[in-house]
Write an enzyme that holds these catalytic residues in place. Structure first.
Site, PDB file in Angstrom:
ATOM      1  N   ASP A 203      -6.626   8.827   5.533  1.00  0.00           N
ATOM      2  CA  ASP A 203      -5.455   9.067   6.496  1.00  0.00           C
ATOM      3  C   ASP A 203      -5.074  10.536   5.750  1.00  0.00           C
ATOM      4  OD1 ASP A 203      -3.440   8.806   4.674  1.00  0.00           O
ATOM      5  OD2 ASP A 203      -2.718   6.835   5.534  1.00  0.00           O
TER       6      ASP A 203
ATOM      7  N   GLU B 256      -8.530   2.735   2.858  1.00  0.00           N
ATOM      8  CA  GLU B 256      -7.809   2.988   4.122  1.00  0.00           C
ATOM      9  C   GLU B 256      -8.539   2.997   5.381  1.00  0.00           C
ATOM     10  OE1 GLU B 256      -4.803   1.687   4.525  1.00  0.00           O
ATOM     11  OE2 GLU B 256      -3.709   1.604   2.460  1.00  0.00           O
TER      12      GLU B 256
ATOM     13  N   HIS C 173       0.852  -1.091  -0.131  1.00  0.00           N
ATOM     14  CA  HIS C 173      -0.172  -0.151  -0.041  1.00  0.00           C
ATOM     15  C   HIS C 173       0.880   1.434   0.086  1.00  0.00           C
ATOM     16  CE1 HIS C 173      -0.602   0.716   4.625  1.00  0.00           C
ATOM     17  NE2 HIS C 173       0.836   0.681   4.455  1.00  0.00           N
TER      18      HIS C 173
END
Length: 304
Positions: A230, A273, A142
């Site tokens: 994020d 995420e 990722h």
């Protein structure tokens, strides 16, 4: 902007360093993503979840963790996203970890090549995701999708989508970046990636940042947004595997999304995420859905 939207769940944390992103699609459904988008006049089809290999949770091999499984998941994502675009629908990929941005964007790039469209990619993230197996401190893929899309990665990944590289780095605008590994930093500089990090946003403001990131698009531009949750400051979005302090505030993030909506060019979206295992009462999913709603035109007033 397309009025027909398809939700595609990709419930895996195969490329991540923490377990739990596999629950992200369901958390967004619980936060009423589909009905909220329908409330904006969109025809929403929930295609359910893709089914791919489970996470074996193994250490890296040659600098990659779970390479075979990551390839399988990204091929599934590529095929699903490409099918929706071919049918004239807007795919919204619900992750899942951000390694899946490789499959999604390679499908978008393939569609744009075939349709004769220009592509602009907004990568909203705390991380540049431009690692390679030689640079990565963890082996987690990722952290590599943008590099793979630009041709820096294993053959099995960079060839998904049928052309290497899948994209030109000049098509990408990264926004909100505040965590880049030392070797990755050098590679980002060498390829000339356009990055608006948090220092730039602090100095110039989100409005100026977005004006530059969205500049020069025209009616023949396909705008893809890859939104890693994020990207947001962890004070408002704690439910992610890699929290990095100092991200955009709620209002900065809203302005970012509203200015994207104002272009009328949004044609595909990743939401990645989200990790409910690390969240508080689904707070992060609700914030993410609220921001997605702004991408589709939610605003305080009717604007000219």
């Amino acid at each position: 902007m397309l009025k027909k939207v398809s939700l595609i769940g990709a419930p895996t944390d195969i490329g991540a360093g923490a377990r739990g992103a596999s629950m992200g699609p369901e958390a967004m459904r619980v936060a009423n993503l589909g009905p909220i988008l329908q409330g904006h006049g969109l025809e929403v089809l929930d295609r359910g979840n893709l089914i791919g290999p489970s996470n074996p949770w193994l250490p890296p091999t040659n600098g990659y963790r779970h390479l075979d499984e990551v390839v399988a998941w990204n091929q599934l994502v590529h095929d699903a996203v490409y099918t929706e675009l071919s049918d004239g629908r807007m795919p919204i990929l619900l992750g899942g970890d951000h390694c899946l941005g490789l499959g999604s964007i390679s499908a978008v790039a393939r569609h744009c090549r075939e349709a004769g469209k220009k592509l602009r990619i907004l990568w909203l993230d705390a991380h540049a995701d431009f690692n390679t197996n030689e640079l990565t401190p963890s082996g987690n893929i990722h952290g590599m999708p943008v590099a793979c899309l630009c041709g820096h990665g294993p053959k099995e990944l960079i060839e998904i989508g049928g052309q290497v590289p899948a994209i030109n780095p000049k098509w990408v605008r990264q926004i909100g970046i505040r965590s880049v590994d030392p070797g990755e930093k050098k590679l980002v500089h060498e390829v000339g990636l356009e990055v608006y990090d948090m220092r730039y946003i602090d100095e110039m403001g989100m409005r100026h940042t977005m004006e530059l990131a969205l500049a020069t698009m025209d009616v023949n531009t396909h705008l893809h947004v890859s939104f890693d949750v994020d990207f947001l400051d962890p004070d408002i979005a704690p439910g992610v595997g890699t929290t990095i302090p100092g991200g955009p505030t709620y209002r900065e993030a809203q302005l970012c999304m509203e200015m994207i909506a104002d272009t009328g060019r949004l044609a595909s979206l990743d939401v990645m995420e989200l990790n409910p295992a690390l969240d508080v009462r689904n707070k992060t999913a609700m914030v993410a859905v609220d921001l997605i709603e702004s991408l589709f035109g939610k605003s305080t007033l009717m604007r000219k």
